[in-house]
Scaffold this motif. Sequence first.
Motif, PDB file in Angstrom:
ATOM      1  N   ALA A 172      -1.000   2.172  -4.263  1.00  0.00           N
ATOM      2  CA  ALA A 172      -2.058   2.586  -3.340  1.00  0.00           C
ATOM      3  C   ALA A 172      -3.408   2.606  -4.046  1.00  0.00           C
ATOM      4  O   ALA A 172      -4.405   2.098  -3.527  1.00  0.00           O
ATOM      5  N   ALA A 173      -3.431   3.156  -5.279  1.00  0.00           N
ATOM      6  CA  ALA A 173      -4.695   3.220  -6.020  1.00  0.00           C
ATOM      7  C   ALA A 173      -5.171   1.818  -6.376  1.00  0.00           C
ATOM      8  O   ALA A 173      -6.353   1.498  -6.267  1.00  0.00           O
ATOM      9  N   ASN A 220       0.801   6.936  -0.595  1.00  0.00           N
ATOM     10  CA  ASN A 220       1.314   8.046  -1.409  1.00  0.00           C
ATOM     11  C   ASN A 220       0.290   8.574  -2.406  1.00  0.00           C
ATOM     12  O   ASN A 220       0.609   8.800  -3.563  1.00  0.00           O
ATOM     13  N   THR A 258      -6.325  -0.007  -3.131  1.00  0.00           N
ATOM     14  CA  THR A 258      -7.546   0.582  -2.590  1.00  0.00           C
ATOM     15  C   THR A 258      -8.751   0.187  -3.443  1.00  0.00           C
ATOM     16  O   THR A 258      -9.819  -0.140  -2.912  1.00  0.00           O
ATOM     17  N   LEU A 300       0.835  -1.205   0.000  1.00  0.00           N
ATOM     18  CA  LEU A 300       0.000   0.000   0.000  1.00  0.00           C
ATOM     19  C   LEU A 300       0.870   1.255   0.000  1.00  0.00           C
ATOM     20  O   LEU A 300       0.521   2.275  -0.586  1.00  0.00           O
ATOM     21  N   GLN A 301       2.048   1.174   0.637  1.00  0.00           N
ATOM     22  CA  GLN A 301       2.872   2.374   0.805  1.00  0.00           C
ATOM     23  C   GLN A 301       3.886   2.574  -0.331  1.00  0.00           C
ATOM     24  O   GLN A 301       4.573   3.582  -0.362  1.00  0.00           O
ATOM     25  N   THR A 302       3.987   1.624  -1.242  1.00  0.00           N
ATOM     26  CA  THR A 302       5.076   1.675  -2.220  1.00  0.00           C
ATOM     27  C   THR A 302       5.004   2.906  -3.118  1.00  0.00           C
ATOM     28  O   THR A 302       5.960   3.655  -3.242  1.00  0.00           O
ATOM     29  N   SER A 303       3.854   3.106  -3.768  1.00  0.00           N
ATOM     30  CA  SER A 303       3.751   4.241  -4.686  1.00  0.00           C
ATOM     31  C   SER A 303       2.296   4.662  -4.808  1.00  0.00           C
ATOM     32  O   SER A 303       1.395   3.987  -4.285  1.00  0.00           O
ATOM     33  N   GLY A 304       2.074   5.773  -5.499  1.00  0.00           N
ATOM     34  CA  GLY A 304       0.708   6.208  -5.758  1.00  0.00           C
ATOM     35  C   GLY A 304      -0.062   5.140  -6.518  1.00  0.00           C
ATOM     36  O   GLY A 304      -1.224   4.862  -6.233  1.00  0.00           O
ATOM     37  N   ASP A 320       7.206   9.375  -4.748  1.00  0.00           N
ATOM     38  CA  ASP A 320       6.754   8.016  -5.059  1.00  0.00           C
ATOM     39  C   ASP A 320       5.436   7.981  -5.819  1.00  0.00           C
ATOM     40  O   ASP A 320       4.557   7.158  -5.540  1.00  0.00           O
TER      41      ASP A 320
END
Lengths: 200, 649
Positions: free
Chosen positions: A133-134, B259, A137, A126-130, B265
């Motif tokens: 995360a998208a 992020n 999610t 979840l924290q790796t990149s935008g 990132d």
Amino acid sequence: MKLDPKNLPLEYSTETNKLNILGFWIFLSAEIMLFATLFTTYFVYVDRGVGSGPAGAEIFELPPVLIETFLLLTSSFTIGLAVHAMRINRVKAMIWFMVVTLLLGAGFLSVEVYEFIHYYHIGATLQTSGFTAALLTTLGTHGAHVTMGLFWGIMIIIQILRDGLNARTANKSFIFSLYWHFLDVMWIFIFSFIYLKGMM
Amino acid sequence: MDFSDRFSIPPHDDPMLYASIVAIVLTSIAIVVGVTYFKKWGYLWNNWLTTVDHKRIGIMYIISALLMLFRGGADAVMMRLQTAVPDNTFLDAQHYNEVFTTHGVVMIFFMAMAFIIGMMNFVVPLQIGARDVAFPRLNALSFWLYFTGAMLLNLSFVVGGSPDAGWTNYYPMAGPEFSQHVGVNYYNWALQISGIGTLMTGINFIATIIKMRAPGMKLMKMPIFIWAALITNLMIVLAFPVLTIALLMGTLDRQFLTNFFTTSDGGMDMMWANLFWVWGHPEVYILIIPAFGIYSTIIAAFSERNLYGYTSMVASILAISALSFLVWVHHFFTMGQGALTNSIFSITTMLIAVPTGIKIFNWLLTMWKGKIRFATPMLYSIAFIPLFTIGGSTGVMLGMASADYQYHNTLFLVAHFHNVIIPGVVFAMIAGLIFYWPKMFGFMLNERIGKWAFWNITIGFCLAFFPMYFTGLNGQARRMYTYSEATGFSTLSMISFIGTLLLAVGFVFLVYNIFYSYRHAPRNIGGDPWNARTLEWATHSPVPEYNFAISPTVHSEEAFWDYKENDYELFKGKVEDIHMPNNSGWSIIFAGFFFAFGFFFIFHVWVGVIIAFLGIIGCLIYRSFEKDDGHHIHKEEIEATEKELGGAK
């Protein structure tokens, strides 16, 4: 579908029932907006939001996704059969089809959990990149909906076992089927535009 | 930050905060002691906290909205006091940030939204001749979720600190790096929870208006307020899920370090601004369209004429609502998305002025050759027209992308949106409140005191906000907690502060009016004290639980007027047993678990989050198995009530 007003199916038989079904359709339109927002975000991030993390093509794997798709599409078929069984008043068949639907849903979720663990191990958290995360999610929101549907379905099966088929339980089952079909439609979008497009 | 430091009470060392904490504690004790002393707990629980009656829920919304108006108003006075003189030290920068943020959040989400939803709750079922909304229990839940959100946000300024990144909460400013205390977590969860409630209201009212209208009320025979409510709720259903997702992403960014809106990132901070305004611009029209509906109702009633251009009014509402989804980029023309994008959004923005202009002319033509009565609701409506036109025109100015580079983020913008929201929404809500007060409580508000309030509020508004147009054009930026003498803003800022005080005095008159009229106003005012035109005036004041003893039959959008003037038979049929929903404490308990869930989540107390979540699931399971078929009010009971209230209606 045009309903004959003199011969309404059980789930439409009272004023409250009709209101419930209409209300749920309106709720589904809100759900469409919810997923539309998630998809839009995903499409914005899919190329520009990768950062230093992996891109879709690097992490997607076809087998688990195909299994998930088969499980969920079949479950949409079986919930359709359940509603058909309800319409012809075959309670036992209806309950069995609902049980099969929920089992397929649970199967879908297990594969999805496996998929998430896989992403975690290859460093797409979840924290790796935008982008991740998208992705997570969007998938997670869909998965949470399926989970919610599992518990909801169990509640309805218990009530049919207890009270039999009446205006109340038929109404609930029908609305549940709308919800389940909706999740399936959302999955078709996820499968086509997130996975297949991502793997190309 | 240390775990226990998050809970710091108060968040800053400030005498005002200590004073507010003492005031909150004392008020809470006073309420508990008062209710206990007068033995009102049973009354409160049975008649209000567990009610599913749309009228009582509406009144609870409006009371909450008025409380929030004072909370937000106090913030406003503090801000204008701080900027009244140059280099003032009344508030420091951080405190000022928190004050303008909570002012915006409270006023939009917990005052204006609650006020319009309260008004719709009270009016919509009455005006369509229904006995309640489609889902009464869901309606109660909507209210309690809204109330939960409001209480969470108001808790922030004594426990942990308030949000401080503006009501628009732009990232990366609102991200964990630049806003380290829990304030923005409060923002996320308070809005998330109350947003769920609002979404449910939207679903509820669409179903109500589509399915529960009186016989004969075809779509184009609905009173204009019902059209406004229908479109508003449609916009709620389509816009609020966007906010839900944006807040979810904000929460993930802040509490799980994702992020989405960061600057590294692959994060994109402008994505928040886009999502926020994709919801936020329709939201503005969600507020103003019901206000337009109320003005249309009031102007027709006090001009003793039917509404001019009904069809074009409906068409305008539809056009405005559709356009409102296509203009969001005009909130950040200066962010560099290029000339083509800016031009498109500039054009769609200016287009909104067309249907709005049509509405303005329709109101003017409704008054033309009408027999105008200058009662207080009408005064607000008349003042609204020129003031809103000024606000609308400056909106078109701001909508010109190239010129916006001068106006952007200045007080010119602040003046503009207050100029549309105060004479637009707030005036409408006050006018509506005064107009419907006799229907709610069975007595009228005093006209003389009401007019004092009106003049103070109107003049106060002009003094407070018109100077900001000038200082804004001269470059005074918004959200700055102080300025130097050399800028030359001090005279106009002082005038603005004086205007704020007048506004405050006006609101004091408003409250005093309620107190005064409660004690002195005559009761037995009949069902129709304003000689109005729509169905809600066809029943008694205050309205009995079941609204109408006999369901009205309708043939036009002003059936009640035809009943009075043209001998139209409104109540065909006779009194029968009426089916009503049961009260239930489920909603408030459910919302209580949501409060705990939100609060624990804000502070990362995972054990608490899990327990509250299990409570939420438990409530859902209970509701799934609950069988609640409502009850019947019997014919004899209704006839007795009607007799007592002065003849069957």
